[in-house]
Design a protein around this motif. Structure first.
Motif, mmCIF file in Angstrom:
data_model
loop_
_atom_site.group_PDB
_atom_site.id
_atom_site.type_symbol
_atom_site.label_atom_id
_atom_site.label_comp_id
_atom_site.label_asym_id
_atom_site.label_seq_id
_atom_site.Cartn_x
_atom_site.Cartn_y
_atom_site.Cartn_z
ATOM 1 N N HIS A 1 22.936 -22.890 14.153
ATOM 2 C CA HIS A 1 22.244 -23.252 12.922
ATOM 3 C C HIS A 1 21.996 -21.991 12.115
ATOM 4 C CE1 HIS A 1 18.183 -24.550 10.933
ATOM 5 N NE2 HIS A 1 19.192 -24.655 10.095
ATOM 6 N N ASN A 2 22.683 -21.854 10.987
ATOM 7 C CA ASN A 2 22.478 -20.729 10.075
ATOM 8 C C ASN A 2 21.246 -21.049 9.230
ATOM 9 O OD1 ASN A 2 22.529 -18.904 7.909
ATOM 10 N ND2 ASN A 2 24.759 -18.767 7.925
ATOM 11 N N THR A 3 20.120 -20.382 9.525
ATOM 12 C CA THR A 3 18.851 -20.737 8.880
ATOM 13 C C THR A 3 18.798 -20.359 7.406
ATOM 14 O OG1 THR A 3 17.848 -18.647 9.585
ATOM 15 C CG2 THR A 3 17.601 -20.534 11.057
ATOM 16 N N THR A 4 19.613 -19.390 6.977
ATOM 17 C CA THR A 4 19.575 -18.973 5.578
ATOM 18 C C THR A 4 20.188 -20.024 4.666
ATOM 19 O OG1 THR A 4 19.936 -16.721 6.411
ATOM 20 C CG2 THR A 4 20.018 -17.035 4.023
ATOM 21 N N VAL A 5 21.287 -20.631 5.115
ATOM 22 C CA VAL A 5 21.982 -21.612 4.269
ATOM 23 C C VAL A 5 21.964 -23.017 4.874
ATOM 24 C CG1 VAL A 5 23.482 -19.881 3.224
ATOM 25 C CG2 VAL A 5 24.217 -21.027 5.324
ATOM 26 N N ASN A 6 21.266 -23.176 6.006
ATOM 27 C CA ASN A 6 21.131 -24.483 6.668
ATOM 28 C C ASN A 6 22.469 -25.184 6.875
ATOM 29 O OD1 ASN A 6 18.282 -25.104 7.313
ATOM 30 N ND2 ASN A 6 17.982 -24.646 5.140
ATOM 31 N N GLU A 7 23.363 -24.447 7.521
ATOM 32 C CA GLU A 7 24.657 -25.005 7.920
ATOM 33 C C GLU A 7 24.766 -24.962 9.439
ATOM 34 O OE1 GLU A 7 27.617 -24.008 4.151
ATOM 35 O OE2 GLU A 7 27.601 -22.675 5.892
ATOM 36 N N LEU A 8 25.482 -25.946 9.976
ATOM 37 C CA LEU A 8 25.739 -25.983 11.408
ATOM 38 C C LEU A 8 27.205 -25.617 11.638
ATOM 39 C CD1 LEU A 8 23.541 -26.752 13.450
ATOM 40 C CD2 LEU A 8 24.692 -28.943 13.762
ATOM 41 N N LYS A 9 27.412 -24.526 12.356
ATOM 42 C CA LYS A 9 28.772 -24.052 12.613
ATOM 43 C C LYS A 9 29.138 -24.347 14.071
ATOM 44 C CE LYS A 9 31.464 -19.752 12.854
ATOM 45 N NZ LYS A 9 31.397 -18.274 12.730
ATOM 46 N N TRP A 10 30.287 -25.007 14.263
ATOM 47 C CA TRP A 10 30.725 -25.340 15.616
ATOM 48 C C TRP A 10 31.285 -24.109 16.318
ATOM 49 C CZ3 TRP A 10 28.637 -29.706 16.764
ATOM 50 C CH2 TRP A 10 28.520 -30.715 15.813
ATOM 51 N N LEU A 11 30.819 -23.867 17.539
ATOM 52 C CA LEU A 11 31.254 -22.711 18.314
ATOM 53 C C LEU A 11 32.093 -23.091 19.518
ATOM 54 C CD1 LEU A 11 27.874 -20.741 18.425
ATOM 55 C CD2 LEU A 11 29.752 -20.425 16.811
ATOM 56 N N TYR A 12 31.841 -24.274 20.050
ATOM 57 C CA TYR A 12 32.542 -24.695 21.264
ATOM 58 C C TYR A 12 32.605 -26.217 21.265
ATOM 59 C CZ TYR A 12 32.636 -26.178 26.215
ATOM 60 O OH TYR A 12 32.903 -26.808 27.408
ATOM 61 N N VAL A 13 33.802 -26.729 21.080
ATOM 62 C CA VAL A 13 34.017 -28.181 21.111
ATOM 63 C C VAL A 13 35.178 -28.452 22.063
ATOM 64 C CG1 VAL A 13 34.487 -30.267 19.791
ATOM 65 C CG2 VAL A 13 33.228 -28.383 18.717
ATOM 66 N N PRO A 14 34.870 -28.823 23.293
ATOM 67 C CA PRO A 14 35.938 -29.121 24.248
ATOM 68 C C PRO A 14 36.554 -30.488 23.954
ATOM 69 C CG PRO A 14 33.825 -29.590 25.242
ATOM 70 C CD PRO A 14 33.536 -29.046 23.868
ATOM 71 N N LYS A 15 37.436 -30.914 24.803
ATOM 72 C CA LYS A 15 38.030 -32.246 24.638
ATOM 73 C C LYS A 15 36.927 -33.289 24.781
ATOM 74 C CE LYS A 15 41.644 -35.324 26.315
ATOM 75 N NZ LYS A 15 42.726 -35.536 27.304
ATOM 76 N N LEU A 16 36.821 -34.187 23.800
ATOM 77 C CA LEU A 16 35.738 -35.163 23.765
ATOM 78 C C LEU A 16 36.186 -36.510 24.308
ATOM 79 C CD1 LEU A 16 34.375 -34.388 20.173
ATOM 80 C CD2 LEU A 16 33.495 -33.511 22.338
ATOM 81 N N SER A 17 35.243 -37.227 24.898
ATOM 82 C CA SER A 17 35.505 -38.610 25.292
ATOM 83 C C SER A 17 35.567 -39.459 24.021
ATOM 84 C CB SER A 17 34.395 -39.117 26.207
ATOM 85 O OG SER A 17 33.159 -39.153 25.506
ATOM 86 N N LYS A 18 35.988 -40.692 24.152
ATOM 87 C CA LYS A 18 36.123 -41.563 22.980
ATOM 88 C C LYS A 18 34.782 -41.737 22.278
ATOM 89 C CE LYS A 18 37.608 -46.168 21.512
ATOM 90 N NZ LYS A 18 38.120 -47.497 21.956
ATOM 91 N N SER A 19 33.723 -42.026 23.040
ATOM 92 C CA SER A 19 32.409 -42.236 22.414
ATOM 93 C C SER A 19 31.840 -40.930 21.852
ATOM 94 C CB SER A 19 31.428 -42.828 23.435
ATOM 95 O OG SER A 19 31.357 -42.024 24.597
ATOM 96 N N ALA A 20 32.111 -39.821 22.536
ATOM 97 C CA ALA A 20 31.650 -38.524 22.023
ATOM 98 C C ALA A 20 32.375 -38.157 20.734
ATOM 99 C CB ALA A 20 31.855 -37.447 23.071
ATOM 100 N N GLN A 21 33.678 -38.486 20.652
ATOM 101 C CA GLN A 21 34.451 -38.207 19.446
ATOM 102 C C GLN A 21 33.922 -39.007 18.264
ATOM 103 O OE1 GLN A 21 37.299 -35.911 19.173
ATOM 104 N NE2 GLN A 21 36.541 -36.208 17.081
ATOM 105 N N GLU A 22 33.577 -40.260 18.499
ATOM 106 C CA GLU A 22 33.006 -41.088 17.435
ATOM 107 C C GLU A 22 31.686 -40.495 16.951
ATOM 108 O OE1 GLU A 22 32.674 -44.934 19.165
ATOM 109 O OE2 GLU A 22 34.835 -45.359 19.094
ATOM 110 N N ALA A 23 30.872 -40.065 17.900
ATOM 111 C CA ALA A 23 29.598 -39.445 17.529
ATOM 112 C C ALA A 23 29.826 -38.153 16.751
ATOM 113 C CB ALA A 23 28.776 -39.164 18.784
ATOM 114 N N PHE A 24 30.789 -37.347 17.215
ATOM 115 C CA PHE A 24 31.095 -36.078 16.553
ATOM 116 C C PHE A 24 31.536 -36.318 15.105
ATOM 117 C CE2 PHE A 24 33.891 -32.534 15.439
ATOM 118 C CZ PHE A 24 33.127 -31.443 15.817
ATOM 119 N N ASN A 25 32.389 -37.308 14.901
ATOM 120 C CA ASN A 25 32.862 -37.619 13.550
ATOM 121 C C ASN A 25 31.712 -38.034 12.643
ATOM 122 O OD1 ASN A 25 35.452 -37.104 14.442
ATOM 123 N ND2 ASN A 25 35.978 -39.264 14.761
#
Length: 871
Positions: free
Chosen positions: A638-662
Motif C-alpha cells: 500500500h503506497n500511502t502517498t498516492v493510495n495505490e496497491l501494488k502487487w508484489l507476489y501473485v502465484p498461480k490462483l485457484s478458480k475462486s481466488a482468480q475471480e476474487a482477484f479480478n
C-alpha cells in the motif's frame, strides 16, 4: 601547567583502575536523558523521554523546564485554537479544575479560588499598566520583607554555560561548535571525500591525535591537550576532577552535557549499540566534550555552580488576583498579613503550568469521549452477513484506516490489522545487492536472513544494468569531490541536469512518471524466488532461511495475532506499506516508523509465500487452523502517498481466488480515488475542489519542491485493540492504529501481552515523537525543511553547525506558521476485553503499568457487555 602533568603515570593508572567501572555506570545512567538516533535514511520513531518513564510526565516536564527551558505542554495558541475548533469540551476543563481544587489545601474562600482559577484558565495576560501602577506597589509595601525565593533542584549545568567568551558568544556555544565539527568528521560515511585520520582507532583516539593541531584552538589550548591521557575513561575522570565536579554531581553533569547536543549524542549512543567495536562511543563522546570544555575554561577556573533561583515577584501575584480574581485594592488592604500570604501562595501555585496541564487533560478527555461515542454507537449497527470474497491484512499504521474503510465498502471484503512486519524477524538481501538491512521493528534483532534470487543468466544481466547505474552515480560523486575533475563537471553534467531541473520544476508529475518508468524498465527485476528454507551459511551470523518448525511457528503466531484462524476467503492479500516522494530527506519516515524506514512489501511477500507452502498448511491443520486448498495468499504494498496497491507476489490462483482477484482489481482505482480525496484535501494550500484526486496525489509525490508530500502519521491519537466489527462503520479520520484481537481466542492473555509489548510500544513511540516535535519543535523537532542541511549522510542540521536534529520537520506537524495540524495528545490505548484481562495485563507487565500510572499513555477498555471504562 597541565592538570595531568602533576600526576605520575602510575597514579593515573591506579586512579583509572579504581574508578573506570564507576564512570561507565554513570555514563550509562546519564544516557537516560537521550535516545538512540539512527541515520535518517533508516528513520525510526522513538520518543525522547523513553529513558525517563520511571518518573511521571509532570515531573519530567518540570525538570526539562528548569534544565533546558523546554516546555512539554502545548502552547497557549495551540490550546486556544483547539478550543475554537471544538476539540476541548469546557465541561472536562471544569471537572479537572474541581479535582485540582479538591487536592489543594485551601486556606482562602472556595468561591474566590474558583473565580481566580476560571479566569486564569482563559490564558490571558495581566495588563502591563496594572503591573506598573503606583497603587499596586503601595499595596505590597508591608510584604516587602517576605521572600518567596525558590532554588530549583535542577541538574548541574555545564560550567561553560556560565562564562562569557566574547560579547556575542558564550563558551557553551563555542564548545558546541567544536564538538559538532569533530562529530561530523568522525561519523561521516558518505559525503566526505577524505575520511578522518585514525578513525578506525575510535572517536577519542582520533580526536586526541588531531586536537593538538587544531587551528581553531589557541596555542595554549593545544598545548594543554597535547599530553592528555591515552584512554577516554581516564580523560573523562581527569577533566571532571579538574573542573571541580563533586562525585555526587557527576551524573547530573553528564546529563547536562548530553542534553546540550542530544542529536549528536543520540547518534553516538545508537552507534555504540550497533557493534562491539564502538560500544564505548558515548563515553568517548563525553570524554572529548568535557576535555574540550576544560581546555576552554582553564584560564577561568575555578568556577562555582550557580543555584537557579526564581525570584518570585509578589507584585505580579497580586496583579494576577486583581485582574483574574476580581480582588480590589481596598479589600486587600483590610486583610491580615497571613491572609495576604495565603492569597499570594495560591496564585503562585495555580500557575500557567497547571493551567496548561488542565487544558491538555481536558483536550485528551474530549477526544476519548468523542471516540467512545463513535465506537459505542457502532455497536447497534448490524452488518450484512455475506460470503467474504477477499481478506486483506494491513499494517496497524493510521494511514491504513481510511483505505481499509473504503475498501470494505467497495465489495464483500474483510480487513485485518496487524504489525506490518508480519511477525517475521528478518534481515533481507534484495536481488543484486551485496548488503542486507533489517526489516523489523528497531526494538528487535533479526533472527533470519532472507535472500532474493533468480537464475544465473538473468541475475548477471540484472547486475550489469544495476552496476551501470551505480557506476554513473559513483563517477559523478567522485568528480564532485576531487579538485581537478570537479572543474570539468559542469560542462559534462550541465546539459542533462538542466533538462532534469526544468522538467522536474515545470512538469513534475510527467517528469516523475517518465523517470520512474525509465528506471523501472532499465532495472526491471526478473522473476525471483526467496530463500525460505534453512541453508547452512558459515559466513552469516544468522541462519539463511527458516527451519520447517520456524516456518510453521511464524505463520501460526501471526495468523493468531490478527485473529485469522478460520473462515478463510478464497483470496488473502498481505499488504505491506511504503510511500513515494521526491527530493525528500525524510522519505524513510513516511515508510514504516517502527522498522527503521523499511517498507513492509518484502515481509508481506515472505509471509504470503510461507502461507502457501503445503507442508506449512499440513502442520497448521493438525493444530486446528484449516486453510482450504482453494485459498491463495498474495502480497501487495500500500503506497500511502498516492493510495495505490501494488502487487508484489501473485502465484498461480485457484478458480475462486482468480475471480476474487479480478474483482479486487476492478474496484481498486475507485478505492484509491476516494482515499486520496480525503488525504489530499487535508493538505494545506490545496483547492477545496479538484477534478482528479489520484493525479493530485501523484503531483505531490513527484514534485521535488514539495515540502509536504503527505501528512504521514500526524494527528495520531489512539490505538484500538479489538475485533474489526468494533470500528468497521466508524470514520476514525485516519487517527487510530487498528490491531485485530479476539479475547475469546486468548484465554491466557499472551496475545494481548505481545500486542502491548510490540505494536503498542511502537505506537507510543510514534505518538510521543509527534507530540515532542509539536510542543517543542526548537528542541525536539528539526525545523523548516526549506532551510535544512543534510550532513554527513546521517541526518539534518539547520545551517552548517547545529545539533543533529532528531525529530520531525515543521511541515510534518504544522499546517502553517501559526496553526498546528498535529494534535499533541498522549496515546489512548483501547482494549476490547473483559476487565480481568486488563487487570492481568497491568499486574504482569510492570513496564506498561508504569507508563499508564506515570501519564505516558492513557488506557481504556470496552468489556463484552458494551461498557467503556477509563483506567
Amino acid at each position: 601547567m597541565s592538570t595531568i602533568s602533576t600526576l605520575s603515570e602510575n597514579e593515573i593508572e591506579q586512579k583509572n583502575a579504581s574508578k573506570v567501572t564507576d564512570i561507565k555506570i554513570l555514563v550509562s545512567s546519564a544516557s537516560r536523558v537521550i535516545v538512540p538516533l539512527g541515520p535518517i535514511s533508516t528513520f525510526a520513531a522513538r520518543h525522547p523521554w523513553e529513558g525517563m518513564e520511571e518518573q511521571t510526565f509532570e515531573e519530567v516536564a518540570e525538570w526539562l523546564r528548569n534544565t533546558k527551558n523546554v516546555e512539554l505542554y502545548p502552547s497557549v495558541s495551540m490550546i486556544l485554537s483547539a478550543k475554537n475548533r471544538g476539540e476541548i469540551d469546557p465541561d472536562f476543563l471544569e471537572m479537572g479544575l474541581q479535582r485540582w481544587l479538591n487536592s489543594y489545601p485551601l486556606n482562602i474562600p472556595r468561591d474566590e479560588a474558583e473565580r481566580f482559577c476560571r479566569a486564569s484558565l482563559k490564558l490571558d495576560t495581566v495588563p502591563a499598566h496594572l503591573l506598573t501602577s503606583p497603587e499596586l506597589k503601595k499595596s505590597i509595601e508591608k510584604l516587602r520583607n517576605w521572600k518567596m525565593d525558590i532554588c530549583e533542584s535542577s541538574p548541574m549545568q555545564p560550567l561553560s554555560m556560565y562564562k562569557e567568551h566574547k560579547a556575542d558568544e558564550n563558551l557553551a556555544e563555542l564548545l558546541n561548535h567544536h564538538i559538532i565539527k569533530w562529530c561530523k568528521l568522525y561519523l561521516d560515511n558518505s559525503q566526505a571525500g577524505w575520511s578522518m585520520p585514525k578513525r578506525d582507532e575510535g572517536f577519542y583516539q582520533s580526536w586526541r591525535r588531531l586536537a593538538q593541531y587544531d587551528p581553531a584552538l589557541s596555542k595554549n589550548q593545544r598545548k594543554s591537550l597535547k599530553n592528555w591521557p591515552q584512554d577516554a575513561d581516564t580523560a573523562l575522570e581527569i577533566a571532571l576532577s579538574a573542573l571541580g565536579i563533586p562525585q555526587s554531581e557527576i551524573q547530573n553533569y553528564l546529563e547536562g552535557h548530553l542534553l546540550s547536543l542530544p542529536g549528536w549524542a543520540g547518534m553516538m549512543l545508537w552507534r555504540s549499540q550497533q557493534s562491539k567495536h564502538e560500544q564505548s562511543l558515548l563515553l568517548e563522546y563525553l570524554a572529548v566534550r568535557i576535555s574540550m570544555e576544560w581546555a576552554l575554561l582553564k584560564p577561568y577556573l575555578p568556577l562555582q555552580k550557580k543555584c537557579f533561583k526564581e525570584k518570585v515577584k509578589i507584585d505580579s501575584l497580586l496583579a494576577a488576583w486583581i485582574h483574574f480574581g476580581g480582588l480590589t485594592f481596598e479589600k486587600w488592604s483590610k486583610m491580615s498579613t497571613n491572609q495576604q500570604k495565603e492569597y499570594l501562595t495560591f496564585a503562585y501555585n495555580f500557575n500557567e503550568k497547571i493551567c496548561k496541564r488542565l487544558w491538555l487533560e481536558a483536550w485528551e478527555q474530549t477526544y476519548t469521549d468523542q471516540l467512545s461515542r463513535k465506537v459505542l454507537s457502532n455497536q447497534h449497527v448490524k452488518n450484512e452477513t455475506k460470503p467474504v470474497l477477499a481478506q486483506f491484512a494491513f499494517c496497524i499504521d493510521v494511514r491504513s484506516e481510511p483505505y481499509r474503510r473504503y475498501l470494505e465498502k467497495a465489495g464483500p471484503f474483510e480487513t485485518f490489522g496487524v504489525a506490518g512486519f508480519f511477525g517475521l524477524p528478518i534481515e533481507i538481501s534484495e536481488l543484486g545487492s551485496k548488503h542486507t538491512h533489517s526489516s523489523l521493528p528497531v526494538m528487535q534483532k533479526p533472527q533470519h536472513k532472507i535472500e532474493e534470487n533468480t537464475d544465473e543468466n538473468q541475475l548477471k544481466q540484472y547486475q550489469q544494468r544495476k552496476q551501470a547505474v551505480e557506476s554513473l552515480s559513483y563517477t559523478f560523486k567522485t568528480m564532485k569531490q576531487n579538485a581537478l575533475p570537479s572543474l570539468h563537471l559542469p560542462e559534462v553534467s550541465g546539459p542533462w541536469l538542466t533538462i532534469k531541473m526544468l522538467t522536474r520544476s515545470m512538469l513534475p508529475r510527467r517528469a516523475g512518471s517518465f523517470i520512474r518508468n525509465l528506471r523501472d524498465s532499465w532495472l526491471h527485476k526478473p522473476d525471483t524466488h526467496l530463500s525460505l528454507n534453512s541453508v547452512r551459511d558459515l559466513e552469516s551470523e544468522i541462519p539463511l532461511g527458516f527451519s520447517n518448525e520456524d516456518q510453521v511457528n511464524y505463520v501460526c503466531q501471526t495468523l493468531r495475532m490478527m485473529g485469522l484462524i478460520k473462515n478463510f476467503a478464497p483470496l488473502i492479500v498481505i499488504c505491506g506499506h511504503g510511500s513515494q516522494s521526491t527530493n525528500n530527506p525524510y522519505s524513510s519516515s513516511l515508510d514504516c516508523g517502527a522498522c527503521g524506514g523499511a517498507s513492509g512489501g518484502f515481509n508481506a511477500r515472505v509471509f504470503a509465500s510461507l502461507c502457501n507452502l503445503p507442508k506449512v498448511r499440513e502442520v497448521l491443520s493438525s493444530e486446528g487452523i484449516e486453510i482450504p486448498e482453494e485459498t491463495i495468499f498474495v502480497a501487495a504494498e500500500h503506497n500511502t502517498t498516492v493510495n495505490e496497491l501494488k502487487w508484489l507476489y501473485v502465484p498461480k490462483l485457484s478458480k475462486s481466488a482468480q475471480e476474487a482477484f479480478n474483482y479486487v482489481e476492478e474496484v481498486l482505482p475507485k478505492v484509491g480515488q476516494q482515499a486520496n480525496a480525503d488525504s489530499v484535501s487535508q493538505l494545506p494550500n490545496i483547492k477545496t475542489h479538484f477534478k482528479n484526486p489520484m493525479a493530485e496525489a501523484h503531483r505531490f509525490a513527484d514534485d521535488w519542491s514539495e515540502i509536504r508530500p503527505e501528512w504521514g502519521l500526524a494527528r495520531n491519537a489512539a490505538f484500538i485493540i479489538g475485533e474489526r466489527e468494533l470500528t468497521q462503520n466508524c470514520n476514525l479520520e485516519g487517527r487510530v492504529f487498528l490491531h485485530n484481537y479476539d479475547w475469546k481466542q486468548d484465554p491466557d492473555g499472551k496475545l494481548l501481552a505481545n500486542i502491548i509489548a510490540g505494536p503498542g510500544t511502537v505506537a507510543q513511540w510514534i505518538n510521543l515523537q509527534y507530540y515532542a516535535s509539536t510542543v517543542a519543535p526548537h528542541f525536539y523537532g528539526s525545523g523548516n525543511k526549506a532551510t535544512q542541511t543534510v550532513t554527513a549522510g546521517l541526518g539534518v542540521m539547520q545551517g552548517v553547525a547545529s545539533d543533529l536534529l532528531s525529530g520531525l520537520p515543521w511541515q510534518s506537524v504544522m499546517a502553517s506558521d501559526d496553526e498546528a495540524y498535529h494534535a499533541p495528545l498522549r496515546l489512548l490505548i483501547v482494549i476490547q476485553a473483559p476487565n480481568e484481562y486488563v487487570e492481568r495485563l497491568l499486574n504482569n507487565d510492570g513496564t506498561f503499568n508504569k507508563k499508564v500510572q506515570n501519564g505516558w499513555l492513557r488506557l481504556a477498555s470496552l468489556n463484552p457487555q458494551g461498557y467503556w471504562e477509563n483506567w
